[in-house]
Enzyme design. Structure first.
Site, PDB file in Angstrom:
ATOM      1  CG  ASP A 130      -1.961  -1.105   1.197  1.00 42.49           C
ATOM      2  OD1 ASP A 130      -1.704  -2.166   0.588  1.00 42.49           O
ATOM      3  OD2 ASP A 130      -3.045  -0.902   1.779  1.00 42.49           O
ATOM      4  CE  LYS A 193      -4.890   2.200   2.603  1.00 44.02           C
ATOM      5  NZ  LYS A 193      -3.924   1.319   3.289  1.00 44.02           N
ATOM      6  CE  LYS A 229      -6.690  -1.011   2.599  1.00 43.47           C
ATOM      7  NZ  LYS A 229      -5.388  -1.621   2.946  1.00 43.47           N
TER       8      LYS A 229
END
Ligand code: G3H
Length: 295
Positions: A130, A193, A229
């Protein structure tokens, strides 16, 4: 890999995407069939990245994190690079993957730093990364430099490593969010995300919907569709359902255990089916509930 463009060339490519995305959002042609998996199903718990990123977290908390992820069958545990090896060992044979944050949480570290962290995370066994985008550069429309960084990290971590780009949406307007998604898609990332959980408001339904619509538009151009996400401030089953219905397919949260507990209670009540946002009780974790952000 996409041809490298100048900032001006990126700008016109992104503007074209933006026009289509904003048209679809305005005309409510929202993200493709966003659905929440049945509450209590493994598909539901597999949307959760069980997250512990507090700098002051103790080593033993990561063993607890992994034990909980095993029991609740979450998708991943999401940790900093120095805990990846411990979590990979703890989760062996469980089917739960380990995700590692890179450039956390400011995103402004240079490529060398992000690349070193990526190397460390991959060597320790991380299956998902991430990565925080350099959002000050995004605000300045320094697209070419962002793309160069993302493309370099993708070639360092090819598939099947899952790459997610954290945009830190609280710091961006809609145009900047769309630009971030376009650059992530061009660099073959798997997810965009919303948030680190450490800066400003976390995920909002509006931004998740915008990002999911943007992923649809970018995929219409022929590339693999990125997923969304939602992360930051997701505390309850209601929050989780709303984010999934808005178009997220993964949730980053420190409250995974609470959400799974609420889901189990719903199933015990005989309601093991898709829960509409309007039906979810607005219970929130009490003061005595342990969340990993609370340590
Ligand atoms: O990526 C995940 C976030 O850091 C989680 O945020 P949270 O602690 O507000 O749940």
């Amino acid at each position: 890999m996409t041809t490298r463009y100048t900032n001006d060339e990126w700008d016109s490519i992104i503007l074209e995407t933006e026009g289509e995305v904003l048209y679809r959002v305005a005309s409510k042609q929202h993200a493709s069939a966003a659905q929440c998996p049945p509450i209590g199903s493994e598909a539901f718990t597999k949307t959760i990245d069980h997250t512990l990123l507090k700098l002051e977290a103790k080593q033993s908390q990561f063993d607890d994190l992994c034990a909980e992820a095993r029991v609740d069958r979450f998708a991943t545990v999401c940790v900093r690079a120095q805990y990846v090896q411990q979590c990979v060992a703890d989760l062996k044979g469980s089917g739960v993957r380990v995700a590692c944050v890179i450039g956390f949480h400011e995103g402004t570290y240079d490529l060398y730093h992000k690349s070193q962290e990526t190397k460390q995370a991959l060597a320790a066994g991380a299956a998902e990364l991430d990565i925080v985008i350099n959002y000050p550069q995004l605000q300045k429309k320094s697209y070419a430099s962002i793309y160069t960084e993302l493309a370099a990290l993708r070639s360092q971590a090819p598939h099947p490593t899952t790459l997610k780009l954290i945009l830190e949406t609280s710091q961006l307007d809609a145009s900047q969010i769309i630009a971030g998604c376009a650059l992530a898609a061009a660099a073959n990332f798997d997810f965009v995300k919303t948030s680190t959980g450490f800066n400003g408001a976390g995920a909002t339904e509006e931004n998740v919907r915008l990002m999911a619509t943007c992923c649809d538009v970018l995929a219409a151009g022929g590339r693999a569709r990125m997923q969304v996400k939602a992360s930051g401030g997701i505390r309850t089953l209601g929050d989780a359902v709303r984010m999934l219905e808005a178009g997220a397919s993964r949730l980053g949260t420190s409250a995974g255990v609470w959400i799974a507990k609420e889901a189990k209670e719903r199933v015990a009540e005989g309601n093991g089916r898709v829960v509409e946002a309007g039906e979810v009780r607005e219970e929130r974790p009490g003061l005595s509930t342990r969340l990993f952000t609370d340590y």
